[in-house]
Design a protein around this motif. Sequence first.
Motif, PDB file in Angstrom:
ATOM      1  N   UNK A 174      37.412  31.975  25.134  1.00 10.07           N
ATOM      2  CA  UNK A 174      38.684  32.367  25.151  1.00 10.07           C
ATOM      3  C   UNK A 174      38.796  33.703  25.423  1.00 10.07           C
ATOM      4  N   UNK A 175      38.236  34.671  25.118  1.00  5.56           N
ATOM      5  CA  UNK A 175      38.360  35.943  25.496  1.00  5.56           C
ATOM      6  C   UNK A 175      38.039  36.197  27.195  1.00  5.56           C
ATOM      7  N   UNK A 176      37.304  35.468  27.625  1.00  2.23           N
ATOM      8  CA  UNK A 176      37.156  35.331  29.097  1.00  2.23           C
ATOM      9  C   UNK A 176      38.150  34.676  29.797  1.00  2.23           C
ATOM     10  N   UNK A 177      38.788  33.704  29.320  1.00  2.00           N
ATOM     11  CA  UNK A 177      40.030  32.875  29.938  1.00  2.00           C
ATOM     12  C   UNK A 177      40.997  34.235  29.970  1.00  2.00           C
ATOM     13  N   UNK A 178      41.181  34.660  28.983  1.00  2.00           N
ATOM     14  CA  UNK A 178      42.467  35.716  28.615  1.00  2.00           C
ATOM     15  C   UNK A 178      42.128  37.077  29.696  1.00  2.00           C
ATOM     16  N   UNK A 179      40.978  37.459  29.537  1.00  2.00           N
ATOM     17  CA  UNK A 179      40.571  38.596  30.686  1.00  2.00           C
ATOM     18  C   UNK A 179      40.952  38.108  31.991  1.00  2.00           C
ATOM     19  N   UNK A 180      40.482  36.848  32.438  1.00  2.00           N
ATOM     20  CA  UNK A 180      40.451  36.335  33.942  1.00  2.00           C
ATOM     21  C   UNK A 180      41.756  36.168  34.207  1.00  2.00           C
ATOM     22  N   UNK A 181      42.857  35.897  33.448  1.00  2.00           N
ATOM     23  CA  UNK A 181      44.250  35.652  33.547  1.00  2.00           C
ATOM     24  C   UNK A 181      45.034  36.811  33.702  1.00  2.00           C
ATOM     25  N   UNK A 182      44.470  37.822  32.847  1.00  2.00           N
ATOM     26  CA  UNK A 182      45.348  39.022  32.852  1.00  2.00           C
ATOM     27  C   UNK A 182      44.852  40.082  34.170  1.00  2.00           C
ATOM     28  N   UNK A 183      43.461  39.925  34.363  1.00  2.00           N
ATOM     29  CA  UNK A 183      43.161  40.347  35.858  1.00  2.00           C
ATOM     30  C   UNK A 183      43.588  39.946  36.970  1.00  2.00           C
ATOM     31  N   UNK A 184      43.806  38.569  36.838  1.00  2.00           N
ATOM     32  CA  UNK A 184      44.435  37.865  38.255  1.00  2.00           C
ATOM     33  C   UNK A 184      45.947  38.233  38.331  1.00  2.00           C
ATOM     34  N   UNK A 185      46.776  38.335  37.019  1.00  2.00           N
ATOM     35  CA  UNK A 185      48.121  38.553  37.341  1.00  2.00           C
ATOM     36  C   UNK A 185      48.237  39.887  37.609  1.00  2.00           C
ATOM     37  N   UNK A 186      47.548  40.708  37.116  1.00  2.00           N
ATOM     38  CA  UNK A 186      47.387  42.305  37.374  1.00  2.00           C
ATOM     39  C   UNK A 186      47.273  42.423  38.975  1.00  2.00           C
ATOM     40  N   UNK A 187      46.255  41.817  39.211  1.00  2.00           N
ATOM     41  CA  UNK A 187      46.026  41.944  40.876  1.00  2.00           C
ATOM     42  C   UNK A 187      47.204  41.425  41.860  1.00  2.00           C
ATOM     43  N   UNK A 188      47.999  40.325  41.241  1.00  2.00           N
ATOM     44  CA  UNK A 188      49.084  39.997  42.018  1.00  2.00           C
ATOM     45  C   UNK A 188      50.328  41.160  41.792  1.00  2.00           C
ATOM     46  N   UNK A 189      50.352  41.516  40.658  1.00  2.00           N
ATOM     47  CA  UNK A 189      51.317  42.638  40.420  1.00  2.00           C
ATOM     48  C   UNK A 189      51.025  43.843  41.357  1.00  2.00           C
ATOM     49  N   UNK A 190      49.769  44.275  41.445  1.00  2.00           N
ATOM     50  CA  UNK A 190      49.589  45.488  42.246  1.00  2.00           C
ATOM     51  C   UNK A 190      49.790  45.084  43.749  1.00  2.00           C
ATOM     52  N   UNK A 191      49.532  43.887  44.176  1.00  2.00           N
ATOM     53  CA  UNK A 191      49.782  43.430  45.507  1.00  2.00           C
ATOM     54  C   UNK A 191      51.080  43.440  45.895  1.00  2.00           C
ATOM     55  N   UNK A 192      51.779  43.068  44.740  1.00  2.00           N
ATOM     56  CA  UNK A 192      53.649  43.226  45.143  1.00  2.00           C
ATOM     57  C   UNK A 192      54.145  44.760  45.050  1.00  2.00           C
ATOM     58  N   UNK A 193      53.152  45.614  44.270  1.00  2.00           N
ATOM     59  CA  UNK A 193      53.850  47.025  44.290  1.00  2.00           C
ATOM     60  C   UNK A 193      53.396  47.673  45.667  1.00  2.00           C
ATOM     61  N   UNK A 194      52.012  47.676  46.002  1.00  2.00           N
ATOM     62  CA  UNK A 194      51.662  48.283  47.064  1.00  2.00           C
ATOM     63  C   UNK A 194      51.925  47.340  48.508  1.00  2.00           C
ATOM     64  N   UNK A 254      46.548  27.695  36.043  1.00  2.00           N
ATOM     65  CA  UNK A 254      46.004  27.216  37.395  1.00  2.00           C
ATOM     66  C   UNK A 254      46.373  28.172  38.765  1.00  2.00           C
ATOM     67  N   UNK A 255      47.478  28.569  38.707  1.00  2.00           N
ATOM     68  CA  UNK A 255      47.956  29.378  40.100  1.00  2.00           C
ATOM     69  C   UNK A 255      47.009  30.519  40.322  1.00  2.00           C
ATOM     70  N   UNK A 256      46.627  31.200  39.188  1.00  2.00           N
ATOM     71  CA  UNK A 256      45.806  32.343  39.407  1.00  2.00           C
ATOM     72  C   UNK A 256      44.409  32.078  39.187  1.00  2.00           C
TER      73      UNK A 256
END
Lengths: 269, 230
Positions: A249-269, B177-179
């Motif tokens: 569960x911790x792995x899943x949470x970390x992966x989701x946060x990192x993936x959304x974080x990368x998307x957000x950073x891509x949007x900012x820069x 899924x999307x991410x």
Amino acid sequence: MVFKRSSLNKQRLGPAPWWRLWWHSLTYQASWNFTCWQSLGFCYLVAPGLAAIYAQPDQLRQALSRHLASFNTHPYFAPMVAGVCLRLEAQAAAGQPGHMSASEFKALAAAPLAAMGDSFFWGGWRSLCAAAGVTAAVCGQLWAPVLLLVLFNLPSLILRLLGPVYGYHSGVGIIKWVQSLHLSDAAYYSKGIAACLLGGAAALAGTISAFAPAVAENTPGWWFWTVPLWLLPLRYVLKRWLQLEWLLLFLLLVLVVVAYGCRWLQGVF
Amino acid sequence: MIALPEIAGATLLALVCSLDRAAVGQFMLHRPLVAAMVLGLWLHTPQTALFIGVITELCWLVWLPVGGSIPPDDTVIALAATFVAAQKAPAMDPAVAVLAFFCAIPGGMLAGRLEKRLRHFNGYAAKQLGPLMAQSERPLACLRRWHLRGILVFGAIALLSWLLTLGLSWALYPLVAPVLLPLFEALSPVVLLLLLVLASSAFLAALTWRYGWVLFALGFWSVTGLVYGI
């Protein structure tokens, strides 16, 4: 008091109670609870035999009440304990009680049999059968679950089918027979074989597995040989800090946060 | 859109397999490898089912169903993951299967806790039975009725666990899924190896480390050597 064979013959149970006992053993844990564990299940297990031994309703009612006391053992050993208890009840009904009552035997045998059964069937044999099934499954064999089922059920079904009859004929001496099986040692070696099979399954998963054809086409690099070393820190974390489900569960949470974080950073820069 | 026969068949299978966990039979029909495979054959996705069955089987192999210990419900985790993966990708896709497995874990953990609570109902029956049997004209029938009533409790636990796990994983899957799907697709050639190593670590944590690790390494290096003819 020495039990006479002739009186056991008088109290010999026909085939019907044994078949009913086996049938009842399939639902042995149906009423499992935290108050008195398997007491109802055990009472239900011995009920056909007690009905054959005690013809008088009052005697039967008293016998059933005796077997309603708290009881907990391994479910595959319970029919065997029931067989021994029926013999002790038959002896008592014939007016030749042994040096131990059925209730005393239950109290004495429950914990050691539970420990041996849990260690062998759940800890050792089940792991070995699962590892064998997993190894076959990693190679893409659809019959892998059948292998698991057949391997696991062979000894357990034999014990559940023949245990009650053997228990009835051997009496309290059955404990010596169970001890002679050295189930704790067998569990230890089964776990070792399972660990070896899992190593093989991991190697197959990274090389010729049906699920990784892209890898199968190439020889893996030097890193592949270091895979067993990864287990050392992982094993330490899982033993000391986290259970596997929480780690996942911790792995899943970390992966989701990192993936959304990368998307957000891509949007900012 | 989920077809009614598919969900009905999966629910029936979940009921049968969950009852096999403790209440009826214990023939190991509830093992994730077996349960997922049966559902996979029913949904025509046997490879996906086998993949999910392997991962789930190993993850909670170390948990022993002894005494009052109730592990996370790996049966419904395997079934829900197989069902979701089959609906999202009819052909075998390791990335979808792994994501469906991850999404089913929270439901399976909650199901284990739910089972622990609901098992207390059987304790009520056990307390009632003694006085009832003493008064009853037919004590055997009374005993049978109260004992087998437990199957209804376990059946209710099974259905609630299945619906909870399936609902949670069905709701969680589109959120992550999307991410995560692109990441798991990139990892798909080695994802089974990674999860097997993780699950094997959990199994080896229950053994003496030298004994377990040496045998694991022996199996791993022997098979790798054999495969590459070294």
